[in-house]
Design a protein around this motif. Structure first.
Motif, PDB file in Angstrom:
ATOM      1  N   GLN A  30      -9.670  -3.375  27.678  1.00  0.00           N
ATOM      2  CA  GLN A  30     -11.002  -3.462  27.177  1.00  0.00           C
ATOM      3  C   GLN A  30     -11.176  -2.736  25.931  1.00  0.00           C
ATOM      4  N   TYR A  31     -10.418  -1.498  25.770  1.00  0.00           N
ATOM      5  CA  TYR A  31     -10.509  -0.818  24.515  1.00  0.00           C
ATOM      6  C   TYR A  31      -9.018  -0.533  24.238  1.00  0.00           C
ATOM      7  N   ARG A  32      -8.997  -0.328  22.633  1.00  0.00           N
ATOM      8  CA  ARG A  32      -8.022   0.073  22.021  1.00  0.00           C
ATOM      9  C   ARG A  32      -7.225   1.196  22.384  1.00  0.00           C
ATOM     10  N   ASN A 110     -14.149  -0.398  19.479  1.00  0.00           N
ATOM     11  CA  ASN A 110     -13.291  -0.668  20.716  1.00  0.00           C
ATOM     12  C   ASN A 110     -12.697   0.412  20.978  1.00  0.00           C
ATOM     13  N   GLY A 136     -18.199  -2.471  20.852  1.00  0.00           N
ATOM     14  CA  GLY A 136     -17.085  -2.339  21.878  1.00  0.00           C
ATOM     15  C   GLY A 136     -16.613  -0.877  22.134  1.00  0.00           C
ATOM     16  N   THR A 137     -17.515   0.142  21.784  1.00  0.00           N
ATOM     17  CA  THR A 137     -17.113   1.374  22.199  1.00  0.00           C
ATOM     18  C   THR A 137     -17.994   1.803  23.461  1.00  0.00           C
TER      19      THR A 137
END
Length: 181
Positions: A30-32, A110, A136-137
């Motif tokens: 879901q996150y980088r 993200n 996205g964070t």
């Protein structure tokens, strides 16, 4: 988008935030990456200038994070030196430690942002950090209002208290208070 996690020492705040972050970065993607920051306020005497990069300077302040990371990765490496090294390299490429002092002007896209020891932040400092979160964070604020080390803050004036109260009814926020370990 915003999670606040409060509780006394030893209740597992950092462990839970880190475990959730690793799951959402490594497993579900879901996150980088995970970005961890915290205020650098000494409990005792200051040890002076620390040489090195931003991450190296922050390392002494991240003992709890490293302890919890060790707990979470125990057994992952099948007890081999190569497995441990590979696990550590992978985790270090996905977990970034950043100083609070260099956050102004940044935007995290993200990312899974953990703000540790947030009870020691003023409302203005915490607002600065929260506004770094771009699309996205997710932001996770962790703290223990019983361990405020900033001399001019109290449980009622801490930025963490303000954030918990301000976002209490926001549908994209969640709050958890851990009662025991």
């Amino acid at each position: 988008d915003l999670v606040t996690l409060l509780g006394a020492a030893g209740t597992g705040k950092t462990l839970l935030a880190l475990a959730a972050g690793l799951t959402q970065v490594m497993d579900t993607k879901q996150y980088r990456e995970i970005v961890v920051t915290r205020v650098t306020i000494s409990v005792g005497e200051d040890i002076g200038f620390l040489p090195g990069t931003e991450e190296e300077k922050m390392e002494p302040w991240m003992g709890a994070l490293m302890d919890n990371l060790e707990v979470l990765t125990e057994g992952e490496s099948q007890n081999s030196d190569w497995g441990r090294a590979a696990t550590n390299d992978l985790l270090h490429s996905r977990i970034k430690i950043r100083s609070l002092n260099f956050m102004r002007g940044r935007t995290f896209l993200n990312r899974y942002l953990i703000i540790d020891e947030a009870q020691n932040l003023t409302s203005k400092q915490l607002k600065t950090l929260l506004t770094r979160a771009g699309p996205g964070t997710k932001v996770v604020c962790i703290g223990n209002l019983g361990q405020i080390d900033t001399p001019y803050l109290t449980e009622t004036t801490s930025g963490l208290t303000r954030v918990v109260n301000r976002f209490r009814t926001w549908p994209n926020a969640g709050h958890i208070t851990l009662r025991r370990g």
